[in-house]
Design a protein around this motif. Structure first.
Motif, mmCIF file in Angstrom:
data_model
loop_
_atom_site.group_PDB
_atom_site.id
_atom_site.type_symbol
_atom_site.label_atom_id
_atom_site.label_comp_id
_atom_site.label_asym_id
_atom_site.label_seq_id
_atom_site.Cartn_x
_atom_site.Cartn_y
_atom_site.Cartn_z
ATOM 1 N N VAL A 155 70.569 -52.317 -5.341
ATOM 2 C CA VAL A 155 70.380 -53.757 -5.160
ATOM 3 C C VAL A 155 71.711 -54.475 -5.039
ATOM 4 O O VAL A 155 71.768 -55.602 -4.553
ATOM 5 C CB VAL A 155 69.607 -54.384 -6.339
ATOM 6 C CG1 VAL A 155 68.188 -53.873 -6.352
ATOM 7 C CG2 VAL A 155 70.296 -54.114 -7.659
ATOM 8 N N ALA A 156 72.781 -53.820 -5.492
ATOM 9 C CA ALA A 156 74.076 -54.473 -5.390
ATOM 10 C C ALA A 156 74.676 -54.300 -4.004
ATOM 11 O O ALA A 156 75.789 -54.733 -3.743
ATOM 12 C CB ALA A 156 75.027 -53.933 -6.466
ATOM 13 N N GLY A 157 73.950 -53.673 -3.091
ATOM 14 C CA GLY A 157 74.414 -53.537 -1.710
ATOM 15 C C GLY A 157 73.243 -53.829 -0.778
ATOM 16 O O GLY A 157 72.667 -52.928 -0.176
ATOM 17 N N LEU A 158 72.922 -55.113 -0.667
ATOM 18 C CA LEU A 158 71.690 -55.504 0.031
ATOM 19 C C LEU A 158 71.623 -55.019 1.464
ATOM 20 O O LEU A 158 70.525 -54.750 1.971
ATOM 21 C CB LEU A 158 71.568 -57.024 0.023
ATOM 22 C CG LEU A 158 71.050 -57.625 -1.276
ATOM 23 C CD1 LEU A 158 70.831 -59.106 -1.080
ATOM 24 C CD2 LEU A 158 69.740 -56.958 -1.672
ATOM 25 N N HIS A 159 72.778 -54.916 2.129
ATOM 26 C CA HIS A 159 72.732 -54.561 3.551
ATOM 27 C C HIS A 159 72.125 -53.177 3.768
ATOM 28 O O HIS A 159 71.390 -52.957 4.701
ATOM 29 C CB HIS A 159 74.125 -54.648 4.172
ATOM 30 C CG HIS A 159 75.143 -53.821 3.471
ATOM 31 N ND1 HIS A 159 75.604 -54.127 2.209
ATOM 32 C CD2 HIS A 159 75.780 -52.694 3.825
ATOM 33 C CE1 HIS A 159 76.482 -53.222 1.834
ATOM 34 N NE2 HIS A 159 76.605 -52.344 2.793
ATOM 35 N N LEU A 215 68.348 -53.648 3.445
ATOM 36 C CA LEU A 215 67.731 -54.301 4.595
ATOM 37 C C LEU A 215 67.711 -53.366 5.800
ATOM 38 O O LEU A 215 66.791 -53.413 6.612
ATOM 39 C CB LEU A 215 68.480 -55.602 4.894
ATOM 40 C CG LEU A 215 68.336 -56.646 3.769
ATOM 41 C CD1 LEU A 215 69.183 -57.885 4.070
ATOM 42 C CD2 LEU A 215 66.887 -57.046 3.546
ATOM 43 N N ALA A 216 68.687 -52.487 5.874
ATOM 44 C CA ALA A 216 68.710 -51.503 6.962
ATOM 45 C C ALA A 216 67.550 -50.527 6.876
ATOM 46 O O ALA A 216 67.173 -49.890 7.853
ATOM 47 C CB ALA A 216 70.031 -50.742 6.947
ATOM 48 N N VAL A 244 63.159 -56.056 -5.607
ATOM 49 C CA VAL A 244 63.725 -56.520 -4.350
ATOM 50 C C VAL A 244 62.926 -55.965 -3.169
ATOM 51 O O VAL A 244 62.573 -56.701 -2.243
ATOM 52 C CB VAL A 244 65.212 -56.121 -4.243
ATOM 53 C CG1 VAL A 244 65.790 -56.585 -2.916
ATOM 54 C CG2 VAL A 244 65.995 -56.718 -5.400
#
Lengths: 241, 241, 241, 241, 241, 241, 241, 241
Positions: free
Chosen positions: F145-149, F152-153, F177
């Protein structure tokens, strides 16, 4: 700033080479521990005669020996707790708690009761600590609540004692029963003996904290050392001339 | 079977009207508590002078008054703990702890320190209990660890005391700091003051059990009564002539 | 012994009416708080400008008003936390946290994010506290992790802020996500919002303590006040001229 | 889709070789992380200068070395935490935390206090992390609450610092006492040092969360790394030119 | 920035009134949620037909009614959970869960089993939620593990269902037994029914998490809503034409 | 008594060689499992195609091999979970979970997301289990969760899936999330990854149970197997022709 | 399908109007509980004479009265547990447990010991339940472990009993002491009496589970009912002619 | 002072060589355990035939062998529990529980059911203990609640038994199901089998304490010994001639 420095400072005031205001500033900006030192000095004096203590758990045998050697020079005696078999052997002992050097002359009497044989090492830690901190000690082992006759047989010791330490694991019921028999100050030591819902001594700890006998105090799980220090402090005061 | 009965029995043996075997059977089949009575008698004597205690929580005002009335006849004094405002008023007091009747002549000194104002009622319970059980008491309030100067100002009281009770909620750090200042036996009382992760006093309880200052013992959360009884027992022994 | 007394003492030394040794003894036996006072003075100075704080929970409305009145005389402002509706009304407010008197001129910026509407009162406590302790504050509400677009929309505020407070109950996941977006110092406040296995905020507390985002610190459950004080201290330092 | 690709796409629109509708579809169907990338870019920039971090626990020595080698090429420095003795030796160090490569030029000052010698490795992790993340660090060890004079002696360091990290196990009382002395932002790190009712650091954790000193924030048990990152972020901001 | 705005922007690029670089800057500086909006749009579409939900606990009756009124305009239906008796009455219902507006046409079948009558309200919440989210529901009540014949009599319903919700308090054993009878996906809902060592549903929760029947998943204590949403999502997919 | 025996019994009734009363007695006194057998038969049929499962933890390598050998004869495939390295090697694999024999033809799609690399083995257990129980699987690793990108990918995979398994340790925030992004049924698997206040996965477990995203269900800590079985059951139903 | 229906079915087979195959199908598709009914029949017979039980907590007075009325018709007696004062009054009683109708003729003897007066209602629930389930009961109250003579006085009752129930709160030590005195089967009932670290009966529960006296079993906190049912079952068997 | 001494004393009284008063003093000052001895004598007699027990955990093989040797002389049989493989081998056995010497002639029947194969050693401990303490035992293994047919097949054993022991780990649901089938006194033994949220047997323990089947009692986690002692005591009484 130690006492000598403080005297020198005041002598300068007396000599007029320093005004009172300047002296006060020097006091105020002196390293904190100089000022505080005097505060705690009395306290340190009170402790005179207490042994130095080495907590051996997590140290190598050599580290323990070095510690003991270094401390023994400054103090008459060193108490080593939580010894492994190897450390104990190196100190010429077989127990988990070892007192290096002679115990001080005892004042007052501490009774140490243990509920089961497995509680022995914690009771030994409490007993040896109380001796190292200046109290006489009598021990009674295997005094489970499920065998009342052994407990009642220990009454004379309980009656003689100035303070009682009760060591028990599992359900930790012994302090309640002892507390119902005597009016002596009683320190309960829960041990981690047991399994399952004993939760490493939690059951005994909670049991002792909730004792229905008034006047029972409790220390941490397996903390024979803390109980011994506390008990010796009580015994020495009661037994003081 | 009390002492008189036992004597009568033995007199019959002496007179030959009862054989030794018959006497032994009579002893063996006597109500158990007759035999046990003698065992616990000494103990009861030791308690002489202790007040009777009424735990008012969960009782109606009338029940408390009836209890107090009944007990006061047999004992010189009655300590009532955990009073509601209504019960306190009926006993002519405003506190949560009430001593009905005069306190005994004090022996020894108990110091009671409280960390915050909210810890006051528990400190009061400890103090009044210690007095009711025969010790003199000095109190120092609002001695939080976050305001060291107030604590250090209390040092003279700590130095005078035979035993110290430290009452604190939240993180319960005060006993560790006090324990580092004095070598007096120290009883820590965690309170349920706090919120969230204080978990009703659990944080303070665990903190006190793990105190880095040696010789700290602990009682149940909010148990000012237990600390007071224990402290009075120590103080009376130390202060005994 | 205050400064004036100390000066007088030293003047006696200067005048020769007191030897240095005598003066030192007088210092050593002076009430402890005199000596300690100087120790903590600097600290007190640092605090200048901080509001006095009244914790209203468990106090009557009149007690709170009396407290506020008394403190406001000595301090420019009084922050009242955990107000009941009645207390708030008496202070002319509708919130659970009330600042009586003007906030100080702000330095630095604190961003306060709240996950859900129920977390609002804790966020308000954090925000008003930070303002009362001297920081500017921007709030963003209803930024749940289950609605990422709202969170991402708050990025400009996060980027502007010197320190971020994130308030969340239930699973307390928001600080981890925010911590992954920005490198700003981040203080997480778990709230007691939730039910069942939320265990009164324990789930959120544990979640935040175990955050996978580095550099997240945590305060007690519902402790908006503590987060606000800490954040203001950071913001004031960053924003100091 | 990075910035260059986006520009090329828009140039095609400008050149008429792509209609606006077609371009939008290309944007909409681009890998999500292309779009998100721009969102997080600013953030990444902020991080410039932060070291890469390798958590060595559970990895073989070779895996750690490989990680370090790979990361050092892209970043100027690599911080390795939770090293075994073997891993540390392979990195040419003896500590549990190792910084490979030079620390960045420091901005701001972090003070790291540790209560006991056993808390040392966690304090070292905090200190080295803060340095690796760009702050200057001063350490003070063995500052237990049971020895106030050592703590008071550390006041000058506390006064100099922009942010303070306090590391303590057992009852975790030190942050409360430090928090009462200074108004500096204070991060408390509970350690797993202790036994019995210390419950692996739980007692210290709860104690710190319930600190009566305002403005104390807390990280996970033994999490020197998290405290170091947070503290460096504060220090760098305060110390920014 | 919505789709229309994006198209207009690109048309300006096509028309040459905006360079590609300028357009990119506009995209990059657009409010974050514009960019993110497209990311989550698909998701929002998926949700079409889901009811709006009002969690009534902690809201006044008027607040709930206002919420319902406002949401009903935008959505065809509003599900209100955790209603007090007063709120339910105001919504023309007697249950703790109320669906305002018609349920959607159902797809797939959810079976809801409850162990005891006290578990009824949670089962009702699960059932009504599943219906509001688009599934058909059959309920079987009073199916305790201590009365196997009732459980076995429910087998036809279990066999028909696409997904099963099992609601139970106390020891929470029912899901294990049901899970041994059928291969249908099974969601267990622990309830807070019980006393003493039920610890508010913790016993049931732990029991269900440790179920010896494979393929059992669990939701929070009393979380009929969550189970209903999940089950409806499964049922709608299975029952999709 | 199996079906054949029952038929034979009834044929005797038809033939008159057994009276109805006698037959009923035979039914009533038949071993219970005969009667029950028919009850559970349907269920067993449903299971057809499920692999046999061997839980290797606590078994010797030889015991596992014997188990696998014996079961493979009766079933087409055997899934072995919690393999040590030695057991895995003996089965010709390197993973902690091994499928002996071919996976069945897949129906439906399960997406398995893992938050960190340490969560890999649990994700692998979930994925291989889902395949062994008849579903297709797609995995996405390192989606913190600390790297949302990165998360989302992964949206396209999430959108394709019939059911999603999310594996995470530490604070366990990932399911919340993901649950905010998609309406797919989501099963959360807490892992024991973490230290200190992670309490062996308890923090992640509580976090997931309290997820603010509706429709998240949870399994036991590290229980990839249970999540895989459940997910496959959903996927097979959704994907059934 | 009851026995009569089954006979009719088999008669049709005997008469040739139904083939064996058709009969089997009818058996197989009969409601499950018909088949199961015979399985549990024996059990039901065993229960003959057991009272119906109404758990009054959470029910209105009218609901309880309706339940009692309805059940009393079918059963000779109804036991009502957890009565409020109002419910008790409506049933013509003052206790928390009420038996409506006559107790059955007793077989065997259950001794019920209670440690403190506050434990009385739970002891009463146990005693009245045991009577309602067919055992004779003797009660001994106020038998705390801190007053051994009262306990020893109860020995004759303990010796007479076929099974002993021991009810205690706080530290729950009584069962251990009683268990050391007698070899009678002993059931321990922890109560929620106590405060602070009693944690609502948890301390007593853990204490009893860890009893050092062999042969102690435990029921849920305050579960006098469960202990009474179990004890009566033992007593009736022992006392069976 | 044993019986002989007491008789001698009384004979001296009869002979006039001792006055009644002197005799009473001798009685009063006799070692406490002399008096208490008679109190517990009856009890000891009741125990006749019980084996001596050696708890082998934490003892060396030689210590166990010495214990067994010493005890076997005084008692006909010695039960050794918690044997390591080495200890078992030295005693000529392969089990974790070993009975040295012949079991006594059995009275009454104890049924021991185990849920899973991993629960076997605890079930074996319970069974062998019950036999050593004088009861006959029948065992049924692998009776999980997720496979009801195996459980129902065990009904004849359950019906025969005087008392039932049910051993189960994980969610511990089996006692509830068995308790719903039979009216026999039922002792539940939670085991530490399971992982994650099983918390070392806590889940099973809580499940069993909260069983919805009335009349279930519980012992400590893995405490097959305690269950066996209790069950044998019941069985011997029921089966007494």
């Amino acid at each position: 700033m130690d006492r000598d420095e403080a005297v020198r400072l005041l002598e300068q005031v007396a000599a007029g080479s320093l005004t009172p205001g300047e002296a006060l500033d020097r006091f105020a900006t002196a390293p904190y521990d100089a000022l505080v030192h005097s505060l705690v000095d009395t306290h340190r004096a009170l402790r005179t005669g207490d042994p130095e203590v080495v907590y051996a758990a997590g140290k190598t045998t050599q580290q323990v020996l070095d510690n003991v050697e270094a401390l023994r020079r400054s103090a008459g005696r060193v108490l080593v707790t939580r010894c492994s078999e190897e450390v104990a052997a190196a100190l010429g002992s077989t127990g988990r708690t070892v007192l290096v050097g002679p115990a001080p002359a005892p004042r007052g009497l501490v009774a140490v009761l243990a509920a089961g044989t497995s509680d022995g090492p914690v009771a030994e830690e409490a007993a040896l600590t109380a001796q190292a901190f200046g109290a006489a000690v009598e021990r009674v082992d295997d005094v489970g609540v499920a065998g009342l006759h052994r407990l009642l047989a220990a009454r004379p010791v309980l009656d003689r004692a100035d303070v009682v330490i009760v060591v028990a694991g599992m359900e930790g019921a012994l302090p309640s029963v002892v507390g119902g028999l005597v009016g002596t100050p009683l320190i309960a030591v829960p041990t981690s003996i047991g399994y399952g819902a004993a939760f490493g001594g939690l059951a005994a700890l909670l049991g002792m904290l909730n004792s229905c006998a008034p006047g029972v105090t409790v220390v941490n799980i397996d903390n024979g050392f803390g109980a011994g220090v506390f008990a010796a402090r009580v015994a020495r005061r009661v037994g003081a001339p």
